[in-house]
Design a protein around this motif. Structure first.
Motif, PDB file in Angstrom:
ATOM      1  N   ASN A  31       0.829  -1.212   0.000  1.00 24.07           N
ATOM      2  CA  ASN A  31       0.000   0.000   0.000  1.00 24.07           C
ATOM      3  C   ASN A  31       0.862   1.260   0.000  1.00 24.07           C
ATOM      4  O   ASN A  31       0.521   2.260  -0.636  1.00 24.07           O
ATOM      5  N   ARG A  32       1.975   1.222   0.720  1.00 24.36           N
ATOM      6  CA  ARG A  32       2.899   2.370   0.716  1.00 24.36           C
ATOM      7  C   ARG A  32       3.556   2.528  -0.650  1.00 24.36           C
ATOM      8  O   ARG A  32       3.781   3.644  -1.125  1.00 24.36           O
ATOM      9  N   LEU A  33       3.890   1.420  -1.284  1.00 25.24           N
ATOM     10  CA  LEU A  33       4.478   1.456  -2.622  1.00 25.24           C
ATOM     11  C   LEU A  33       3.538   2.157  -3.602  1.00 25.24           C
ATOM     12  O   LEU A  33       3.951   3.027  -4.373  1.00 25.24           O
ATOM     13  N   ILE A  34       2.267   1.787  -3.546  1.00 20.87           N
ATOM     14  CA  ILE A  34       1.264   2.380  -4.438  1.00 20.87           C
ATOM     15  C   ILE A  34       1.037   3.848  -4.097  1.00 20.87           C
ATOM     16  O   ILE A  34       0.955   4.711  -4.982  1.00 20.87           O
ATOM     17  N   LYS A  35       0.948   4.142  -2.802  1.00 16.14           N
ATOM     18  CA  LYS A  35       0.697   5.519  -2.367  1.00 16.14           C
ATOM     19  C   LYS A  35       1.814   6.450  -2.823  1.00 16.14           C
ATOM     20  O   LYS A  35       1.569   7.612  -3.175  1.00 16.14           O
ATOM     21  N   LYS A  36       3.057   5.949  -2.837  1.00 16.37           N
ATOM     22  CA  LYS A  36       4.191   6.765  -3.252  1.00 16.37           C
ATOM     23  C   LYS A  36       4.409   6.727  -4.766  1.00 16.37           C
ATOM     24  O   LYS A  36       5.351   7.340  -5.279  1.00 16.37           O
ATOM     25  N   ASN A  37       3.544   5.987  -5.483  1.00 18.87           N
ATOM     26  CA  ASN A  37       3.601   5.935  -6.946  1.00 18.87           C
ATOM     27  C   ASN A  37       4.946   5.395  -7.439  1.00 18.87           C
ATOM     28  O   ASN A  37       5.582   5.952  -8.334  1.00 18.87           O
ATOM     29  N   LEU A  38       5.372   4.280  -6.810  1.00 24.24           N
ATOM     30  CA  LEU A  38       6.663   3.691  -7.137  1.00 24.24           C
ATOM     31  C   LEU A  38       6.515   2.296  -7.727  1.00 24.24           C
ATOM     32  O   LEU A  38       5.514   1.603  -7.491  1.00 24.24           O
ATOM     33  N   LEU A  39       7.539   1.893  -8.459  1.00 22.95           N
ATOM     34  CA  LEU A  39       7.667   0.529  -8.963  1.00 22.95           C
ATOM     35  C   LEU A  39       8.864  -0.112  -8.264  1.00 22.95           C
ATOM     36  O   LEU A  39       9.758   0.588  -7.786  1.00 22.95           O
ATOM     37  N   THR A  40       8.905  -1.434  -8.236  1.00 19.19           N
ATOM     38  CA  THR A  40      10.003  -2.121  -7.553  1.00 19.19           C
ATOM     39  C   THR A  40      10.495  -3.303  -8.376  1.00 19.19           C
ATOM     40  O   THR A  40       9.731  -3.917  -9.129  1.00 19.19           O
ATOM     41  N   LYS A  41      11.791  -3.595  -8.213  1.00 13.82           N
ATOM     42  CA  LYS A  41      12.370  -4.776  -8.842  1.00 13.82           C
ATOM     43  C   LYS A  41      12.646  -5.886  -7.828  1.00 13.82           C
ATOM     44  O   LYS A  41      12.728  -7.052  -8.187  1.00 13.82           O
ATOM     45  N   THR A  42      12.808  -5.501  -6.550  1.00  9.71           N
ATOM     46  CA  THR A  42      13.294  -6.451  -5.545  1.00  9.71           C
ATOM     47  C   THR A  42      12.351  -6.564  -4.353  1.00  9.71           C
ATOM     48  O   THR A  42      11.866  -5.548  -3.840  1.00  9.71           O
ATOM     49  N   LEU A  43      12.105  -7.781  -3.932  1.00  7.27           N
ATOM     50  CA  LEU A  43      11.321  -8.028  -2.720  1.00  7.27           C
ATOM     51  C   LEU A  43      12.229  -8.719  -1.704  1.00  7.27           C
ATOM     52  O   LEU A  43      12.971  -9.643  -2.057  1.00  7.27           O
ATOM     53  N   ILE A  44      12.178  -8.254  -0.465  1.00 10.17           N
ATOM     54  CA  ILE A  44      13.046  -8.792   0.598  1.00 10.17           C
ATOM     55  C   ILE A  44      12.191  -9.315   1.752  1.00 10.17           C
ATOM     56  O   ILE A  44      11.291  -8.615   2.225  1.00 10.17           O
ATOM     57  N   LEU A  45      12.487 -10.527   2.197  1.00 14.12           N
ATOM     58  CA  LEU A  45      11.848 -11.122   3.378  1.00 14.12           C
ATOM     59  C   LEU A  45      12.907 -11.278   4.458  1.00 14.12           C
ATOM     60  O   LEU A  45      13.987 -11.826   4.215  1.00 14.12           O
TER      61      LEU A  45
END
Length: 351
Positions: free
Chosen positions: A270-284
């Protein structure tokens, strides 16, 4: 609308972490140090020990002093937990060190019954999650908030509601109390019979800049009057977006772990969408009760904000971790971020 700024400062941060994690250090004078003291706890400070002092000199002041080696990775991890908690409150935050930062709470303070209540809740929440205490200052700008946070250390708070309250507090303090007045500059001011902040009020801005230069003269004039126009700088490019949860009671059920990971993913997404950003990497990130920490990441070549794609990446990472021990912390974050509008402009240039 008048600004309301808060400054938080963790109390003896490195030393407090070590005391929390090792009961034998509690109530003893300890420093975190290599050859030089990085942090001294409050018991050690009673002997006159302070940061930047050599451990040899510190030992002379307190022969029973306990010296704990620096564990920067541990302190960095703890700092990230605190910063994530802050970002849940507001994104208008400026972290100026591992253990302190500013928050612009102008737009959110109405959600609380008072400034006092906000400060109390903030300090309580930090302690509940980390077991560490912090001091809080609330003011009309960064200057007044920073000075306020130092008044009732450790573990307390202080509030300046206006410039008049600040001036009344600061005017009878030594001139060194003003940020930017170091030992050498203090000596220069003392030679000119300026010992207290109150002594500054005898001079006009023109007189101070003529005598001490533009930068120093303006600093003396404005800071003595509680004037500070600096903004809380939250505009730095975002390197990652995510969230972590530290559990007071470690969890071990697969269902509970899966639910927590999904909640963290949804909050971060939700924060990613709110900031209008795209991502390449997901970290757990997973930390077990015995403090063993595992980090798994997956990177794709093209940035995306597609929830199904990102959730699939998370599921793949989750399945690669063996949850055989009680879990103390979980975290989900996105890295290699890219502004959507910048991406769109790149595509547009091709046509």
């Amino acid at each position: 609308m008048k600004r309301i700024i808060m400054h938080y400062d963790m109390d003896a941060f490195y030393a407090s972490i070590e005391m929390r994690d090792n009961k034998k250090y509690r109530s003893k004078p300890i420093v975190v140090a290599g050859g030089v003291v990085t942090t001294a706890n409050y018991e050690a400070r009673k002997f006159g020990i302070h940061s930047a002092m050599t451990t040899t000199d510190a030992k002379k002041l307190c022969p029973k002093l306990v010296i704990v080696p620096v564990n920067k990775d541990k302190y960095l991890e703890e700092s990230k937990i605190i910063q994530n908690l802050v970002l849940k409150i507001t994104h208008k935050a400026e972290f100026i060190a591992l253990d302190e930062g500013f928050l612009d709470i102008t737009d959110i303070i109405h959600k609380f019954s008072s400034k006092e209540s906000f400060g109390n809740i903030f300090r309580k929440r930090i302690f509940e999650i980390t077991g560490l205490s912090c001091s809080v200052g609330i003011g009309i700008n960064k200057l007044t908030a920073k000075i306020a946070s130092d008044i009732h250390k450790p573990g307390g708070q202080y509030i300046f509601n206006n410039e008049e309250e600040f001036i009344e507090f600061i005017r009878h303090k030594k001139i060194r109390k003003l940020p930017g007045v170091g030992a050498k500059f203090e000596q220069v001011l003392n030679k000119n019979n300026i010992f207290l902040v109150d002594d500054i009020f005898k001079f006009s801005l023109k007189e101070l800049t003529a005598k001490y230069g533009t930068a120093r003269g303006e600093l003396l004039y404005t800071y003595s009057r509680g004037i500070d126009f600096r903004e809380v700088d939250f505009s730095n490019s975002t390197h990652s977006i995510g969230n972590e949860n530290t559990f007071r009671i470690p969890i071990d059920s697969d269902v509970e772990i899966s639910r927590e990971i999904e909640d963290l993913f949804n909050w971060s997404y939700n924060r990613l969408i709110k900031k209008n950003l795209l991502t390449k990497t997901l970290i757990l990130k997973v930390r077990f009760k015995d403090r063993e920490t595992i980090t798994r990441s997956k990177t794709r070549s093209i940035p995306t904000d597609d929830k199904e794609i990102l959730k699939g990446m998370l599921d793949e990472l989750s399945s690669s971790v063996e949850f055989k021990k009680d879990v103390k912390l979980l975290g989900v974050s996105f890295g290699n971020l890219e502004n959507r509008s910048n991406r769109q402009l790149t595509f547009e240039k091709l046509y």
